[in-house]
Every structure is written in C-alpha cells, then in structure tokens.
Design an enzyme around this catalytic site. Structure first.
Site, short mmCIF file in Angstrom:
data_model
loop_
_atom_site.label_atom_id
_atom_site.label_comp_id
_atom_site.label_asym_id
_atom_site.label_seq_id
_atom_site.Cartn_x
_atom_site.Cartn_y
_atom_site.Cartn_z
N PRO A 91 0.60 -1.18 0.14
CA PRO A 91 -0.10 0.05 0.11
C PRO A 91 0.90 1.08 0.16
CG PRO A 91 -0.86 -1.72 1.40
CD PRO A 91 0.20 -2.22 0.85
N CYS A 92 0.50 2.26 -1.00
CA CYS A 92 1.26 3.26 -1.16
C CYS A 92 0.51 4.55 -0.45
CB CYS A 92 1.18 3.57 -2.53
SG CYS A 92 -0.20 3.96 -3.36
N ASN A 93 -0.53 4.70 0.23
CA ASN A 93 -1.15 5.57 0.99
C ASN A 93 -0.10 6.46 1.77
OD1 ASN A 93 -3.05 3.08 0.58
ND2 ASN A 93 -4.51 4.53 0.93
N TYR A 95 3.11 6.84 1.39
CA TYR A 95 4.31 7.12 0.66
C TYR A 95 3.75 8.18 -0.59
CZ TYR A 95 6.06 3.36 3.31
OH TYR A 95 6.23 2.30 4.08
N SER A 96 2.66 8.16 -0.63
CA SER A 96 2.23 9.11 -1.75
C SER A 96 2.59 10.51 -1.48
CB SER A 96 0.60 9.02 -2.31
OG SER A 96 0.32 9.91 -3.21
#
EC number: 2.1.1.37
Length: 382
Positions: A91-93, A95-96
């Site tokens: 999940p990139c939430n 790191y976005s």
C-alpha cells in the site's frame, strides 16, 4: 518453465495481468516460459472479485484470499500453496506525494513487512515489489533505506529503479519504483536482472490520451463505461477550460470560478491534453479530481480511465463507480508490468534483451552507511 506466483495486496490485478500475459517460447529449447497464479490476498472484497474474475476465471475463486493481510496464514503451504515467485504492490497511501506522507509511521506504511515475511518463509526465486515514487523521500529517505535493507537481509540481490511508464508505451505519466529481487544463490550463479530499456524515448512518440481512448473507439456495450453526471454549472465551467488546463484557468468567468482558499491542486477539473500522455490516474479525491475529457464537458468514464491504465476492454471491474475508480487508480498498468516480468523471465532463460543501467544512487550499497542528511539527497535523485 513455469513459475508459481503468490501475491499480496493484489488490487484488481494490474501486476497479475502483466505476469499472466508475460511469457514466451524459448527460441533454442522450444520450452514455454510463463508465470502461473497460485494465491493472492487483499482486504478489498471488490478488488478481489475483480481479480478473481479476470485472473482466475471466477469472481469467487478460493485462491484469492479476502481479508486483512494480518489474518493470512503466510507460510502454511497446506492452506496457501508453495510458490517460485512473488509480487507485492504494498500500500502506497503513506508514501504518496498527495496526502500526509506519514511513511513508516502511518497505518499502511509498515505493511511491506508482510512481504518480507513471505520472502523469508517461502524463499521464492525472484520477487517484484512496486510502490509510488514518493517512497524515496518518506521519513527523510529512511523508509526506502529500511525497506531495501530488509529485502536484502532475507537473501536477495536487489535492482530498484524508477520506471517512467510513459517511456514504456503506457499513455500516462505514471512514475513508480519497482524493486526486482533475485535470490542470492541464483544471483551468484549468474542470474543478473537488468532494467529493460524504455521502448520509447522521444516524448513526441509517447502514446497519447487521445490514442488510448479513441483508437479504437470503446464499444458502446463495454463494461464500466457509464457516463458521469454533472451539474449545469460544472458543465458550463468546463466549457471554458481548454485542453490541458484546469479550474484555475483565467478565462473562466468570475461567477463560475471555484471559491477556494489556500493551495490549488493542479489536477482539479484538469482536462487531458489529447496530444500527450494523460496525467497520473488516481483512485481517490472529491469533486474535480476525476480526470476530464479534452473536449467533452465531462469527467472520464471508468473504462476510459482503465484504457489509460492499459487494461483491455474485456477486463471487468466489480463494485460501485467509486470503488471501481479506486481500483483503477491504485493499479499497476498491466502493459508496464508485463515488460518487467518478461525481462525477469528472459533473465532466467538466458535470453538477451535491451537494457539500461539502474539509477546508480538507488543501489543499496550506495545508501548504506550514509549520514541522515545525505540519505535524503541520495534517494531524491530519482
């Protein structure tokens, strides 16, 4: 040669479709080289139905495990079978570049550790991990260093690289970090992954949003192609916005302009430029963030977004319109993933392919031992 694949955070199946479509007949031996799905996991039930239907042929396929990754019996090969390769777009939430950028301190940031657990317990021959470009700067660069270090510690030689997917035929400016890991014993035997060379370097030859959406036209009965609805005011405002411009265009009459104080996101009511790749398809956001057609006064349909992400028209997404939008926006472009998986297969098959050096400052040996102040400089050189 068949590589059996496990996957965490499977989403709708962008990575999986790329893996499924990768493969070839070896020109010398005549042997078929391909990747075969064994199991996957995601907490999003709609995404799992999408994945099951398109990757496995059944929206309720039991090999697609629905639920929190914490509940998956990783390592229990009687429940989830043995694998030769592994994929995870963790999940990139957190790191976005859009959002609070909590990195390892966020809710989703630490979930990469379950990928580490899979690698430790299964020791697959190779893995592919994917995340947003913002991973490089999370926690002042320390998150990226920590993740690379842990991947190396479980026994893999790493080749991280920032892929600019518009350079690989994807009609979208989508930049993602992909880490390819080859198990150390195989790397010592000469299995060395190389970053596949871009298929298109000249920006004038990039696939455009117009080409993606109109060539060929989307069939009227294509799934997930319902037209969006807008108020008359939104339609009228859009009528004043030229292709490539957004809600802050000065030609919009005063009475139609948005009353927004503070930061003005460039993607708000932004129209596509039909002569360039699309800007990045996203999976969340309120009014004005749905991507907008270059000439028609409306947002894109989910099928049009899917085309920008290189999903074929017969790839059916399950869920509400917003649930489908989320799946499309969070996915890896299948055509981009296919190029990386094919390069890995060719690496193992001993077949040469056009390649480029990975960005040197992304190499783990250049990051280890650096001072905190210089780590940020190193990882932001992507």
């Amino acid at each position: 040669m068949i590589f059996r694949k496990g996957e965490l955070f499977n989403g709708p199946g962008g990575l999986a479709l790329g893996a499924k479509n990768a493969g070839f007949i070896h020109p010398e031996t005549g042997e078929e080289w391909k990747i075969q799905h064994v199991w996957s996991n995601d907490y999003d039930s709609n995404a799992c139905k999408t994945y099951g239907y398109n990757i496995c042929g059944d929206e309720n396929d039991e090999s697609v495990h629905i639920g929190p990754v914490e509940n998956l019996p990783i390592g229990n090969k009687d429940v989830i079978g043995d694998i030769d390769c592994f994929a995870f777009g963790f999940p990139c939430n957190d790191y976005s570049q859009v959002g609070e950028k909590k990195g390892l301190n966020g809710t989703f940031g630490p979930l990469y550790s379950y990928g580490i657990k899979v690698l430790r317990l299964y020791q697959p021959k190779f893995f592919i991990a994917e995340n947003v470009g913002g991973l490089q700067s999370a926690n002042e660069g320390q998150a990226f260093v920590k993740i690379l270090s842990e991947l190396e510690e479980v026994g893999y030689k790493l080749t991280p690289h920032l892929y600019r997917f518009e350079e690989y035929g994807v009609p979208q400016a989508r930049h993602r970090i992909i880490i390819v890991g080859i198990r150390n014993d195989l790397a010592k035997e000469g299995i060395e992954f190389k970053v596949p060379a871009p298929t298109t370097l000249a920006s004038t030859e990039y696939k455009t949003s117009r080409q993606a959406i109109l060539e060929p036209p989307i069939p009227e009965d294509a799934p997930n192609h319902e037209m969006p609805r807008h108020t008359k005011k939104v339609q009228e405002m859009l009528s004043y916005i030229p292709a490539g411009e957004n809600a802050w265009y000065l030609g919009i009459p005063e009475e139609l302009r948005l009353n927004v104080k503070g930061a003005r996101l460039s993607s708000i009511y932004k129209r596509l430029d039909p002569n360039r790749p699309a800007y990045t398809v996203t999976g969340s956001g309120g009014g004005g963030t749905h991507m907008y057609h270059w000439s028609e006064n409306r947002a894109l349909t989910n099928r049009e977004r899917a085309r920008l992400q290189t999903f074929p028209d017969d790839f059916m997404f399950f869920g509400s319109k917003e649930a489908i939008r989320k799946q499309i926006g969070m996915a890896v472009p299948p055509e981009g993933a296919k190029i990386v998986f094919n390069a890995v297969l060719k690496t193992f098959a001993g077949i040469e392919y056009d390649s480029i050096p990975p960005i040197e400052k992304l190499q783990l040996e250049n990051l280890r031992g650096t001072k905190k102040e210089s780590v940020k400089e190193l990882v932001t050189s992507l």
